[in-house]
Design an enzyme around this catalytic site. Structure first.
Site, PDB file in Angstrom:
ATOM      1  N   GLU A  67       0.815  -1.215   0.000  1.00  0.00           N
ATOM      2  CA  GLU A  67       0.000   0.000   0.000  1.00  0.00           C
ATOM      3  C   GLU A  67       0.847   1.263   0.000  1.00  0.00           C
ATOM      4  OE1 GLU A  67      -2.609  -3.258   0.914  1.00  0.00           O
ATOM      5  OE2 GLU A  67      -0.702  -2.664   1.823  1.00  0.00           O
ATOM      6  N   HIS A 136     -10.990  -5.525   7.826  1.00  0.00           N
ATOM      7  CA  HIS A 136     -11.804  -5.456   6.614  1.00  0.00           C
ATOM      8  C   HIS A 136     -13.125  -4.731   6.859  1.00  0.00           C
ATOM      9  CE1 HIS A 136      -9.086  -8.852   6.182  1.00  0.00           C
ATOM     10  NE2 HIS A 136      -9.329  -8.896   4.890  1.00  0.00           N
TER      11      HIS A 136
END
Length: 333
Positions: A67, A136
């Site tokens: 990321e 998540h």
């Protein structure tokens, strides 16, 4: 119009995002998509399905699981004239990208005195409700709303996802575009793929009312509308406003509604402390205190990480939770 809607294909929020990406890439060759598995696999939820087949591997780029690198690459692309749309697979994975978002993307315009801008969009699924682990299932939109130079947009319907994403890609500055996973396949609606943009920095009044104002955004709009219908059965007229762009806030629309109804409940899935709901409440107190007939109430998730899925429905604010807060406000003396 009703006859036209009957003939249109209904699309869910996930499909609307995909449709908007296809439209933006077709209209502007500078739009590129990058992220983990966005190309060959079409993204973890298949939001980018079909893009690589149509636009090629140079414009739809599969990246490593990194990321930090994805964000840094997007900032560099944007500064040099491209319009990158990067995907972070889940909002809980975004922290490695924060250095580039906070220290570079949000500051390029000011740092270069307007010589450079950063027309990039960061897309990410957000929120609980799909039985996933806590990383998540997070709703940390307030982190980004606090950063000067970042826009934060959270659609709550397929039509708004389509129009707002196109506007976000057009924007010359960085936009954090958060997509509620719980709504990805919920409540499909007819969408015309005509490239029509919706305005950023604007609230959407979903339901007119005169007795109380219900303010929400993202997935919690669903429970808020349910609560409004429950209130209607009791003879209470609730106005429902979808904030949509939580940074900058359209405080004029919110203020006008609260001045009209005199009562307000704010609903969001993010934890309570320092949430965007607190900012809205404080701003409404500053602007419309003397028109309020009761203290503003907030309905939020608790200040804990999202729990495992067996407790998920206790964590997400329910229509009954919203209704209970409304009763406090309506019965205040």
């Amino acid at each position: 119009m009703s006859n036209l809607n009957d003939t249109l294909e209904k699309r869910a929020l996930l499909e609307a995002v995909n449709l908007a990406l296809h439209r933006a890439m077709q209209e502007d060759e500078n739009v590129v998509v990058l992220g983990e598995d966005v190309g060959v696999n079409g993204g973890v939820f298949r939001a980018t399905l079909g893009l690589r087949d149509r636009f090629g591997f140079k414009r739809v780029i599969d990246t490593p699981l990194a990321e930090t690198m994805i964000a840094g690459l997007a900032v560099g692309m944007a500064a040099q004239g491209l319009k990158p749309v990067m995907e972070i697979q889940f909002l809980g994975f975004i922290y490695a990208a924060m250095e580039h978002l906070v220290s570079h993307a949000s500051r390029i315009r000011c740092r270069t005195r307007g010589r450079l801008s950063c027309p990039m969009v960061l897309r990410s699924p957000m929120g609980a409700g799909i039985r996933a682990p806590e990383h998540h299932s997070e709703s940390t939109e307030a982190l980004f709303a606090h950063i000067p130079g970042l826009r934060v947009v959270i659609p709550s319907s397929p039509a708004r996802a389509y129009g707002l994403l196109l506007s976000a890609i057009d924007d010359p500055d960085p936009v954090i575009f958060l997509e509620p996973t719980r709504l990805y396949r919920m409540n499909p609606q007819p969408i015309i793929d005509d490239g029509r943009r919706l305005p950023l920095d604007t609230c959407f009044t979903l339901r007119e009312g005169s007795d109380i104002t219900l303010i929400s955004w993202g997935a919690s709009v669903h429970e808020t509308l349910q609560a409004a219908r429950m209130l209607e059965e009791r003879g209470v007229s609730a106005e429902v406003i979808d904030v949509a762009s939580i940074k900058p806030l359209d405080l004029d629309t919110l203020e006008a509604s609260v001045r009209k109804t005199g009562r307000c409940v704010i609903v969001h899935e993010a934890p309570r402390s320092c949430g965007v709901g607190a900012e809205i409440a404080a701003s409404l107190y500053e602007r419309a205190l003397l028109d309020l007939q009761a203290p503003i109430q907030r309905v939020t998730a608790p200040d804990i990480p999202p729990p495992l899925y067996r407790l998920e429905q206790l964590y997400i604010p329910s229509p009954e939770d919203v209704l209970a807060a409304c009763e406090l406000v309506l019965n205040y003396a």
